[in-house]
Design a protein around this motif. Structure first.
Motif, PDB file in Angstrom:
ATOM      1  N   UNK A  18      12.727 -19.413  28.463  1.00  0.00           N
ATOM      2  CA  UNK A  18      13.995 -19.243  27.761  1.00  0.00           C
ATOM      3  C   UNK A  18      14.146 -17.852  27.183  1.00  0.00           C
ATOM      4  N   UNK A  19      13.075 -17.323  26.625  1.00  0.00           N
ATOM      5  CA  UNK A  19      13.126 -15.969  26.067  1.00  0.00           C
ATOM      6  C   UNK A  19      13.290 -14.919  27.165  1.00  0.00           C
ATOM      7  N   UNK A  20      12.666 -15.154  28.319  1.00  0.00           N
ATOM      8  CA  UNK A  20      12.854 -14.229  29.442  1.00  0.00           C
ATOM      9  C   UNK A  20      14.321 -14.206  29.878  1.00  0.00           C
ATOM     10  N   UNK A  21      14.916 -15.373  29.967  1.00  0.00           N
ATOM     11  CA  UNK A  21      16.321 -15.453  30.361  1.00  0.00           C
ATOM     12  C   UNK A  21      17.235 -14.879  29.273  1.00  0.00           C
ATOM     13  N   UNK A  22      16.826 -15.038  28.017  1.00  0.00           N
ATOM     14  CA  UNK A  22      17.608 -14.441  26.933  1.00  0.00           C
ATOM     15  C   UNK A  22      17.676 -12.930  27.085  1.00  0.00           C
ATOM     16  N   UNK A  23      16.596 -12.322  27.533  1.00  0.00           N
ATOM     17  CA  UNK A  23      16.593 -10.876  27.784  1.00  0.00           C
ATOM     18  C   UNK A  23      17.636 -10.509  28.841  1.00  0.00           C
ATOM     19  N   UNK A  24      17.695 -11.286  29.915  1.00  0.00           N
ATOM     20  CA  UNK A  24      18.697 -11.052  30.961  1.00  0.00           C
ATOM     21  C   UNK A  24      20.107 -11.174  30.382  1.00  0.00           C
ATOM     22  N   UNK A  25      20.313 -12.219  29.584  1.00  0.00           N
ATOM     23  CA  UNK A  25      21.638 -12.434  29.004  1.00  0.00           C
ATOM     24  C   UNK A  25      21.988 -11.342  28.005  1.00  0.00           C
ATOM     25  N   UNK A  26      21.020 -10.884  27.234  1.00  0.00           N
ATOM     26  CA  UNK A  26      21.275  -9.823  26.257  1.00  0.00           C
ATOM     27  C   UNK A  26      21.696  -8.538  26.948  1.00  0.00           C
ATOM     28  N   UNK A  27      21.066  -8.217  28.067  1.00  0.00           N
ATOM     29  CA  UNK A  27      21.467  -7.032  28.825  1.00  0.00           C
ATOM     30  C   UNK A  27      22.946  -7.129  29.212  1.00  0.00           C
ATOM     31  N   UNK A  28      23.340  -8.308  29.706  1.00  0.00           N
ATOM     32  CA  UNK A  28      24.732  -8.501  30.134  1.00  0.00           C
ATOM     33  C   UNK A  28      25.687  -8.522  28.942  1.00  0.00           C
ATOM     34  N   UNK A  29      25.291  -9.174  27.864  1.00  0.00           N
ATOM     35  CA  UNK A  29      26.149  -9.285  26.678  1.00  0.00           C
ATOM     36  C   UNK A  29      26.431  -7.911  26.089  1.00  0.00           C
ATOM     37  N   UNK A  50       9.467 -17.860  18.134  1.00  0.00           N
ATOM     38  CA  UNK A  50      10.544 -17.654  19.111  1.00  0.00           C
ATOM     39  C   UNK A  50      11.621 -16.739  18.552  1.00  0.00           C
ATOM     40  N   UNK A  51      11.974 -16.951  17.279  1.00  0.00           N
ATOM     41  CA  UNK A  51      13.035 -16.134  16.686  1.00  0.00           C
ATOM     42  C   UNK A  51      12.608 -14.676  16.562  1.00  0.00           C
ATOM     43  N   UNK A  52      11.352 -14.439  16.248  1.00  0.00           N
ATOM     44  CA  UNK A  52      10.888 -13.053  16.143  1.00  0.00           C
ATOM     45  C   UNK A  52      11.040 -12.327  17.481  1.00  0.00           C
ATOM     46  N   UNK A  53      10.721 -13.004  18.581  1.00  0.00           N
ATOM     47  CA  UNK A  53      10.901 -12.383  19.895  1.00  0.00           C
ATOM     48  C   UNK A  53      12.379 -12.198  20.212  1.00  0.00           C
ATOM     49  N   UNK A  54      13.191 -13.201  19.878  1.00  0.00           N
ATOM     50  CA  UNK A  54      14.626 -13.095  20.127  1.00  0.00           C
ATOM     51  C   UNK A  54      15.244 -11.953  19.320  1.00  0.00           C
ATOM     52  N   UNK A  55      14.775 -11.785  18.094  1.00  0.00           N
ATOM     53  CA  UNK A  55      15.286 -10.697  17.249  1.00  0.00           C
ATOM     54  C   UNK A  55      14.968  -9.336  17.872  1.00  0.00           C
ATOM     55  N   UNK A  56      13.759  -9.188  18.392  1.00  0.00           N
ATOM     56  CA  UNK A  56      13.416  -7.912  19.040  1.00  0.00           C
ATOM     57  C   UNK A  56      14.332  -7.626  20.220  1.00  0.00           C
ATOM     58  N   UNK A  57      14.633  -8.655  21.004  1.00  0.00           N
ATOM     59  CA  UNK A  57      15.548  -8.491  22.140  1.00  0.00           C
ATOM     60  C   UNK A  57      16.924  -8.076  21.646  1.00  0.00           C
ATOM     61  N   UNK A  58      17.419  -8.758  20.630  1.00  0.00           N
ATOM     62  CA  UNK A  58      18.761  -8.473  20.119  1.00  0.00           C
ATOM     63  C   UNK A  58      18.840  -7.094  19.475  1.00  0.00           C
TER      64      UNK A  58
END
Length: 273
Positions: free
Chosen positions: A85-96, A135-143
């Motif tokens: 899920x976090x890997x896919x979040x990275x893909x989505x963040x790039x697009x967003x 999970x949130x810490x990794x998501x925050x770094x992506x964002x």
């Protein structure tokens, strides 16, 4: 406040057609979902042609894209599922970020392995909270790398099941990246009117500094979800509370059929300043 809707309320995989329906139904903004392009909400890849289609649809319709749906189970009991899920979040963040959409909305998750919106008794265990923090810490770094906000929503079935839990998460992580998506119908199932209003006021007071997106759906008397204006939620009280805390962002409805969208737009617009 700007009146909005979940884009995926309208079926189809052509973003131009979907956003044209959003506009025709009376909505100025929407929470977008990659399903509107025929993709999963969190795709493996998103090509430039797809981004171009979304951007052209936005320009042609004049509909703002206020948020991107990026929900996955952030405390899934299988760590490999969380990592994917976090890997896919990275893909989505790039697009967003490429689409200049300011926020990705998340699901804080549940220990239920099959349904991220279903309660599990292990959600209250300390290890569930620790997995959420990780999970949130990794998501925050992506964002943060993209200048995006992450919208978390208190939901009864999830590990963040109350306004107080949302406040705890914000206070523990101390990241300006975290924002709140507030849906009053997710704060209770069955409650008398006075208790409903108390819960809404508590959430507004606790989370006022982080609420950047407001949702608008309803509850039937039996606790099942309802279309906004068709249930027991006191929308006049809710919207007055949003005004009281100075909220001036998107008010996004969902959980309705395409046929209901003009009526709901009229119901909500009549209650906005």
């Amino acid at each position: 406040m700007r009146l909005g809707i979940f884009a995926k309320t309208f079926p189809g995989s052509d973003p131009a057609a979907v956003l044209a329906e959003v506009k025709a139904a009376g909505y100025a903004t929407c929470q977008f979902n990659m399903a509107c392009c025929g993709l999963p909400a969190l795709p493996d890849t998103i090509d430039q042609a797809t981004l171009a289609r979304i951007d052209a649809a936005r320009q042609q319709s004049g509909v703002e894209l206020c948020a991107m749906s990026g929900t996955f189970n952030m405390i899934h009991p299988d760590a490999a599922v969380r990592a994917d899920g976090l890997r896919r979040l990275q893909v989505l963040a790039d697009a967003t970020a490429a689409l200049r959409i300011p926020m990705i909305t998340l699901c804080t998750g549940t220990r239920d392995p099959d349904d991220q919106w279903r309660h599990h008794p292990a959600n209250t265990e300390p290890d569930a909270w620790q997995d959420l923090l990780a999970s949130m810490e990794q998501a925050i770094r992506i964002a943060e790398a993209h200048g995006l906000k992450l919208g978390i929503e208190p939901e009864l079935a999830n590990v963040v099941d109350s306004a107080r839990k949302a406040r705890r998460l914000i206070d523990e992580l101390r990241s300006p990246t975290l924002a709140v998506v507030l849906d009053p119908a997710n704060l209770f199932e069955i409650a008398p009117p006075d208790e409903q209003r108390r819960l809404v006021d508590e959430a507004l007071d606790l989370l006022a500094d982080r609420i950047e997106l407001a949702h608008a759906k309803d509850r039937h008397p039996d606790g099942s979800f309802a279309t906004a204006g068709k249930g027991v939620l006191d929308f006049d009280h809710y919207l007055a509370g949003l005004r009281r805390i100075g909220f001036a962002g998107p008010l996004v409805t969902h959980g309705l059929t395409p046929a209901e969208t003009p009526e709901v737009a009229a119901f909500l617009r009549a209650r906005l300043p």
